[in-house]
Design a protein around this motif. Structure first.
Motif, PDB file in Angstrom:
ATOM      1  N   ILE A 160       0.769  -1.271  -0.029  1.00  0.00           N
ATOM      2  CA  ILE A 160       0.043   0.112   0.131  1.00  0.00           C
ATOM      3  C   ILE A 160       0.774   1.253  -0.119  1.00  0.00           C
ATOM      4  O   ILE A 160       0.721   2.174  -0.764  1.00  0.00           O
ATOM      5  CB  ILE A 160      -0.858   0.103   1.178  1.00  0.00           C
ATOM      6  CG1 ILE A 160      -2.016  -1.112   1.203  1.00  0.00           C
ATOM      7  CG2 ILE A 160      -1.578   1.194   1.304  1.00  0.00           C
ATOM      8  CD1 ILE A 160      -2.839  -1.426   2.414  1.00  0.00           C
ATOM      9  N   ARG A 161       1.798   1.214   0.686  1.00  0.00           N
ATOM     10  CA  ARG A 161       2.586   2.501   1.037  1.00  0.00           C
ATOM     11  C   ARG A 161       3.613   2.611  -0.553  1.00  0.00           C
ATOM     12  O   ARG A 161       3.735   3.758  -0.771  1.00  0.00           O
ATOM     13  CB  ARG A 161       3.648   2.249   2.063  1.00  0.00           C
ATOM     14  CG  ARG A 161       4.632   3.522   2.308  1.00  0.00           C
ATOM     15  CD  ARG A 161       5.371   3.729   3.389  1.00  0.00           C
ATOM     16  NE  ARG A 161       4.580   4.150   4.512  1.00  0.00           N
ATOM     17  CZ  ARG A 161       4.463   4.100   5.821  1.00  0.00           C
ATOM     18  NH1 ARG A 161       5.765   3.257   6.190  1.00  0.00           N
ATOM     19  NH2 ARG A 161       3.640   4.587   6.363  1.00  0.00           N
ATOM     20  N   ARG A 162       4.029   1.441  -0.975  1.00  0.00           N
ATOM     21  CA  ARG A 162       4.746   1.749  -2.089  1.00  0.00           C
ATOM     22  C   ARG A 162       3.940   2.143  -3.359  1.00  0.00           C
ATOM     23  O   ARG A 162       4.182   3.190  -4.114  1.00  0.00           O
ATOM     24  CB  ARG A 162       5.446   0.356  -2.531  1.00  0.00           C
ATOM     25  CG  ARG A 162       6.657   0.311  -1.534  1.00  0.00           C
ATOM     26  CD  ARG A 162       7.106  -1.282  -2.131  1.00  0.00           C
ATOM     27  NE  ARG A 162       8.052  -1.464  -1.054  1.00  0.00           N
ATOM     28  CZ  ARG A 162       8.486  -2.961  -0.885  1.00  0.00           C
ATOM     29  NH1 ARG A 162       7.790  -3.836  -1.247  1.00  0.00           N
ATOM     30  NH2 ARG A 162       9.500  -3.063   0.067  1.00  0.00           N
ATOM     31  N   ALA A 163       2.552   1.740  -3.264  1.00  0.00           N
ATOM     32  CA  ALA A 163       1.744   2.104  -4.366  1.00  0.00           C
ATOM     33  C   ALA A 163       1.376   3.558  -4.358  1.00  0.00           C
ATOM     34  O   ALA A 163       1.252   4.213  -5.132  1.00  0.00           O
ATOM     35  CB  ALA A 163       0.441   1.105  -4.462  1.00  0.00           C
ATOM     36  N   GLN A 164       0.950   3.974  -3.028  1.00  0.00           N
ATOM     37  CA  GLN A 164       0.614   5.278  -2.590  1.00  0.00           C
ATOM     38  C   GLN A 164       1.735   6.306  -2.949  1.00  0.00           C
ATOM     39  O   GLN A 164       1.335   7.313  -3.668  1.00  0.00           O
ATOM     40  CB  GLN A 164       0.453   5.522  -1.212  1.00  0.00           C
ATOM     41  CG  GLN A 164      -0.807   5.128  -0.844  1.00  0.00           C
ATOM     42  CD  GLN A 164      -1.315   4.982   0.665  1.00  0.00           C
ATOM     43  OE1 GLN A 164      -0.195   5.015   1.441  1.00  0.00           O
ATOM     44  NE2 GLN A 164      -2.448   5.645   0.903  1.00  0.00           N
ATOM     45  N   ASN A 165       2.880   5.690  -2.764  1.00  0.00           N
ATOM     46  CA  ASN A 165       4.258   6.696  -3.188  1.00  0.00           C
ATOM     47  C   ASN A 165       4.296   6.598  -4.903  1.00  0.00           C
ATOM     48  O   ASN A 165       4.811   7.917  -5.108  1.00  0.00           O
ATOM     49  CB  ASN A 165       5.505   6.347  -2.738  1.00  0.00           C
ATOM     50  CG  ASN A 165       5.871   6.268  -1.111  1.00  0.00           C
ATOM     51  OD1 ASN A 165       5.036   7.023  -0.699  1.00  0.00           O
ATOM     52  ND2 ASN A 165       6.641   5.472  -0.611  1.00  0.00           N
ATOM     53  N   LEU A 166       3.692   5.939  -5.532  1.00  0.00           N
ATOM     54  CA  LEU A 166       3.711   6.011  -7.108  1.00  0.00           C
ATOM     55  C   LEU A 166       2.336   6.838  -7.363  1.00  0.00           C
ATOM     56  O   LEU A 166       2.146   6.908  -8.607  1.00  0.00           O
ATOM     57  CB  LEU A 166       3.490   4.683  -7.642  1.00  0.00           C
ATOM     58  CG  LEU A 166       4.995   3.966  -7.451  1.00  0.00           C
ATOM     59  CD1 LEU A 166       4.932   2.467  -7.916  1.00  0.00           C
ATOM     60  CD2 LEU A 166       6.159   4.776  -8.147  1.00  0.00           C
ATOM     61  N   GLY A 167       1.583   7.296  -6.526  1.00  0.00           N
ATOM     62  CA  GLY A 167       0.185   8.047  -6.843  1.00  0.00           C
ATOM     63  C   GLY A 167      -0.938   7.274  -6.957  1.00  0.00           C
ATOM     64  O   GLY A 167      -1.851   7.890  -7.442  1.00  0.00           O
ATOM     65  N   PHE A 168      -0.866   5.830  -6.585  1.00  0.00           N
ATOM     66  CA  PHE A 168      -2.237   5.095  -6.760  1.00  0.00           C
ATOM     67  C   PHE A 168      -3.104   5.497  -5.595  1.00  0.00           C
ATOM     68  O   PHE A 168      -2.575   5.821  -4.464  1.00  0.00           O
ATOM     69  CB  PHE A 168      -1.972   3.772  -6.768  1.00  0.00           C
ATOM     70  CG  PHE A 168      -1.375   3.183  -7.936  1.00  0.00           C
ATOM     71  CD1 PHE A 168      -2.243   2.933  -8.942  1.00  0.00           C
ATOM     72  CD2 PHE A 168      -0.135   2.834  -8.106  1.00  0.00           C
ATOM     73  CE1 PHE A 168      -1.625   2.454 -10.304  1.00  0.00           C
ATOM     74  CE2 PHE A 168       0.562   2.581  -9.279  1.00  0.00           C
ATOM     75  CZ  PHE A 168      -0.184   2.298 -10.339  1.00  0.00           C
ATOM     76  N   SER A 169      -4.194   5.673  -5.901  1.00  0.00           N
ATOM     77  CA  SER A 169      -5.461   5.865  -4.909  1.00  0.00           C
ATOM     78  C   SER A 169      -5.658   4.882  -4.007  1.00  0.00           C
ATOM     79  O   SER A 169      -5.210   3.664  -4.725  1.00  0.00           O
ATOM     80  CB  SER A 169      -6.751   6.438  -5.504  1.00  0.00           C
ATOM     81  OG  SER A 169      -7.060   5.360  -6.204  1.00  0.00           O
ATOM     82  N   LEU A 170      -6.330   4.764  -3.063  1.00  0.00           N
ATOM     83  CA  LEU A 170      -6.751   3.662  -2.229  1.00  0.00           C
ATOM     84  C   LEU A 170      -7.748   2.596  -3.151  1.00  0.00           C
ATOM     85  O   LEU A 170      -7.469   1.386  -2.830  1.00  0.00           O
ATOM     86  CB  LEU A 170      -7.471   4.053  -0.824  1.00  0.00           C
ATOM     87  CG  LEU A 170      -6.488   4.731   0.038  1.00  0.00           C
ATOM     88  CD1 LEU A 170      -7.081   4.925   1.484  1.00  0.00           C
ATOM     89  CD2 LEU A 170      -5.219   3.807   0.511  1.00  0.00           C
ATOM     90  N   SER A 171      -8.598   3.434  -3.735  1.00  0.00           N
ATOM     91  CA  SER A 171      -9.358   2.197  -4.685  1.00  0.00           C
ATOM     92  C   SER A 171      -8.628   1.647  -5.696  1.00  0.00           C
ATOM     93  O   SER A 171      -8.704   0.342  -5.933  1.00  0.00           O
ATOM     94  CB  SER A 171     -10.635   2.808  -5.126  1.00  0.00           C
ATOM     95  OG  SER A 171     -10.353   4.006  -5.869  1.00  0.00           O
ATOM     96  N   GLU A 172      -7.583   2.234  -6.235  1.00  0.00           N
ATOM     97  CA  GLU A 172      -6.708   1.584  -7.314  1.00  0.00           C
ATOM     98  C   GLU A 172      -5.740   0.507  -6.763  1.00  0.00           C
ATOM     99  O   GLU A 172      -5.499  -0.528  -7.296  1.00  0.00           O
ATOM    100  CB  GLU A 172      -6.127   2.660  -8.038  1.00  0.00           C
ATOM    101  CG  GLU A 172      -6.712   3.528  -8.881  1.00  0.00           C
ATOM    102  CD  GLU A 172      -5.862   4.818  -9.243  1.00  0.00           C
ATOM    103  OE1 GLU A 172      -6.241   5.476 -10.337  1.00  0.00           O
ATOM    104  OE2 GLU A 172      -4.945   5.251  -8.550  1.00  0.00           O
TER     105      GLU A 172
END
Length: 153
Positions: A54-66
C-alpha cells in the motif's frame, strides 16, 4: 507461540495510526487473521506485506481504490497482467496531466513574480492584483485537484 501482532503494534511498526489500519480494514485493504477473546484484532505477516505494498503504491500516486484493485488482481492467479499494465498506464496519464498543470501554474506564478518589484505598498502588488482579478491570466485549477487537496506531502 504465533507471530500475530495487535493493531497497535502493527500500526507502530508501519508508522501509521491504528485508526488508519481500522479504515484500511473497513475498505478491505487488510484484514485481521483472528480476534482475541477480548476482541482485539490480530494481524500476521500478510498484513505487514500488504501495508508495504500500500505504501509503495501510494508513493507512486495510486489511490486507495486503485490499490485495492491491484491487491485484488494480485490475489487472483487466473488474472492477466494486462489489467495491471492498464492501471499503470492510466496512472501515468494522470501523472502527465498533473505535471502539465503544475508547469502551467508554475509559469503563471513565475510571470507574476517577475512583474512584482518586491517593494512598495501592497496595494500596487501585481501578484495580489492578478489573484483578485477574475478575468486575469492565471491558470485555473484542473479537475484532478479539488480545492481541499492543496496539502504538502
Amino acid at each position: 507461540m504465533n507471530n500475530h501482532v495487535t493493531i497497535g503494534r502493527l500500526a507502530r511498526e508501519a508508522g501509521l495510526a491504528a485508526e488508519t489500519l481500522r479504515y484500511y480494514e473497513r475498505i478491505g485493504l487488510i484484514r485481521p487473521v483472528q480476534r482475541t477473546q477480548s476482541n482485539y484484532r490480530l494481524y500476521d505477516g500478510e498484513a505487514e506485506a500488504r501495508l508495504r505494498f500500500i505504501r509503495r503504491a501510494q508513493n507512486l500516486g495510486f489511490s486507495l481504490s486503485e490499490i485495492k484493485e491491484l491487491l485484488d488482481i494480485s490475489h487472483q492467479p487466473e488474472s492477466d497482467m494486462a489489467a495491471v499494465k492498464a492501471l499503470a498506464e492510466r496512472k501515468i496519464g494522470d501523472i502527465d496531466r498533473k505535471i502539465a498543470d503544475l508547469r502551467r501554474m508554475r509559469d503563471a506564478l513565475a510571470q507574476q513574480a517577475e512583474r512584482c518589484p518586491g517593494r512598495g505598498p501592497v496595494e500596487h502588488c501585481p501578484i495580489l492584483a492578478a489573484l483578485a482579478d477574475a478575468d486575469g491570466d492565471l491558470p485555473s485549477r484542473s479537475k484532478w485537484e479539488p480545492a481541499d487537496s492543496l496539502q504538502v506531502r
